[in-house]
Design a protein around this motif. Structure first.
Motif, PDB file in Angstrom:
ATOM      1  N   UNK A 171     -25.931  -5.064  41.331  1.00 27.77           N
ATOM      2  CA  UNK A 171     -27.378  -5.109  41.139  1.00 27.77           C
ATOM      3  C   UNK A 171     -28.133  -4.510  42.324  1.00 27.77           C
ATOM      4  N   UNK A 172     -27.664  -4.773  43.531  1.00 33.57           N
ATOM      5  CA  UNK A 172     -28.368  -4.238  44.698  1.00 33.57           C
ATOM      6  C   UNK A 172     -28.271  -2.718  44.730  1.00 33.57           C
ATOM      7  N   UNK A 173     -27.075  -2.197  44.525  1.00 26.79           N
ATOM      8  CA  UNK A 173     -26.881  -0.746  44.562  1.00 26.79           C
ATOM      9  C   UNK A 173     -27.596  -0.044  43.411  1.00 26.79           C
ATOM     10  N   UNK A 174     -27.447  -0.586  42.205  1.00 24.99           N
ATOM     11  CA  UNK A 174     -27.901   0.126  41.008  1.00 24.99           C
ATOM     12  C   UNK A 174     -29.310  -0.233  40.559  1.00 24.99           C
ATOM     13  N   UNK A 175     -29.927  -1.208  41.219  1.00 21.33           N
ATOM     14  CA  UNK A 175     -31.311  -1.567  40.890  1.00 21.33           C
ATOM     15  C   UNK A 175     -32.172  -1.605  42.157  1.00 21.33           C
ATOM     16  N   UNK A 176     -31.924  -2.570  43.026  1.00 19.94           N
ATOM     17  CA  UNK A 176     -32.816  -2.804  44.168  1.00 19.94           C
ATOM     18  C   UNK A 176     -32.965  -1.573  45.052  1.00 19.94           C
ATOM     19  N   UNK A 177     -31.849  -0.922  45.360  1.00 21.79           N
ATOM     20  CA  UNK A 177     -31.907   0.221  46.275  1.00 21.79           C
ATOM     21  C   UNK A 177     -32.646   1.419  45.682  1.00 21.79           C
ATOM     22  N   UNK A 178     -32.850   1.423  44.371  1.00 25.19           N
ATOM     23  CA  UNK A 178     -33.590   2.512  43.725  1.00 25.19           C
ATOM     24  C   UNK A 178     -35.094   2.261  43.751  1.00 25.19           C
ATOM     25  N   UNK A 179     -35.485   1.079  44.196  1.00 27.80           N
ATOM     26  CA  UNK A 179     -36.891   0.703  44.407  1.00 27.80           C
ATOM     27  C   UNK A 179     -37.774   0.890  43.159  1.00 27.80           C
ATOM     28  N   UNK A 180     -37.344   0.314  42.045  1.00 28.83           N
ATOM     29  CA  UNK A 180     -38.193   0.383  40.856  1.00 28.83           C
ATOM     30  C   UNK A 180     -39.317  -0.640  40.926  1.00 28.83           C
ATOM     31  N   UNK A 181     -40.306  -0.470  40.062  1.00 31.79           N
ATOM     32  CA  UNK A 181     -41.330  -1.501  39.912  1.00 31.79           C
ATOM     33  C   UNK A 181     -40.888  -2.557  38.909  1.00 31.79           C
ATOM     34  N   UNK A 182     -40.027  -2.145  37.967  1.00 33.01           N
ATOM     35  CA  UNK A 182     -39.607  -3.042  36.891  1.00 33.01           C
ATOM     36  C   UNK A 182     -38.108  -2.868  36.635  1.00 33.01           C
ATOM     37  N   UNK A 183     -37.424  -3.957  36.338  1.00 30.80           N
ATOM     38  CA  UNK A 183     -36.051  -3.891  35.848  1.00 30.80           C
ATOM     39  C   UNK A 183     -35.997  -4.530  34.462  1.00 30.80           C
TER      40      UNK A 183
END
Length: 227
Positions: free
Chosen positions: A87-99
């Motif tokens: 989750x950190x690599x594939x979501x958080x590190x991409x800095x989205x506004x929404x998941x």
């Protein structure tokens, strides 16, 4: 013959050893993530986290993602503990506004071993908490209906999925997230996914994704307006 058998055993061992070394499949999007820069000014970046239903979306309906700040991070067959680890690599590190999280059906199918509904919810809670801590708005999708799993028959997902969705909805609403209810719109009278939406009654066809798309778009707009 003996050599062929030995090569077969070595191949299986190598595959299993490789899988055990990267159980969450962090390698799958590692290079792609490096190529993605930070969001542009005013970009409403959204990451779709999930399994084969999520990755199948961009493969089946690429036009839905084209020209939008949407990043698809689905991996076929994955369960919630695998998604939590990446989750950190594939979501958080991409800095989205929404998941947008769509997960849980493979846990019920036992893809990575037995899993209770509470275990599934705990993993999704952890993903939501990580997102919130990092300023990312959370959309938790209901698990899509499934009467049975072709690859693991007899597990009664038509009973377990509604129970899981109730827990997800309760958690989502209690914590200010958005609950995206695909299930109610797509379910048939068996608590399954009709063939008009999924030929194998699990993985959506283009017609199934066409039902989901306006629903997720509405949820994304709602999330972006949250304080």
């Amino acid at each position: 013959m003996k050599l062929s058998i030995a090569l077969f055993v070595l191949t299986i061992f190598t595959m299993n050893n490789s899988f055990s070394q990267d159980w969450p499949n962090l390698e799958r999007f590692s290079e792609d993530n490096k190529k993605i820069g930070p969001p542009l000014a005013g970009e409403n970046r959204v990451v779709f986290m999930g399994n084969s239903i999520t990755i199948g979306w961009i493969n089946t309906r690429p036009e839905f993602f084209k020209g939008k700040p949407y990043i698809n991070r689905g991996i076929g067959g994955q369960t919630t503990p695998q998604m939590l680890l990446r989750f950190r690599q594939d979501v958080i590190d991409l800095k989205p506004k929404v998941v947008v999280i769509l997960a849980g059906t493979n846990d019920i199918a036992g893809n990575t071993g037995p899993s209770s509904l509470e275990m599934i919810v705990d993993n999704i809670k952890s993903m939501a908490e990580l997102a919130t801590t990092n300023g990312i708005k959370v959309i938790i999708s209901s698990v899509l209906p499934a009467y049975d799993y072709p690859w693991r028959p007899g597990l009664n997902p038509n009973k377990k999925i509604p129970a899981l969705n109730s827990l997800l909805k309760e958690y989502t609403e209690a914590n200010g997230h958005i609950y995206l209810d695909y299930f109610t719109t797509m379910v048939d009278d068996r608590n399954g996914l009709p063939k008009k939406y999924a030929e194998d009654e699990v993985h959506p066809t283009a017609a199934g994704y066409a039902v989901m798309e306006p629903m997720v778009e509405a949820a994304i707009q709602k999330a972006l307006l949250q304080n």
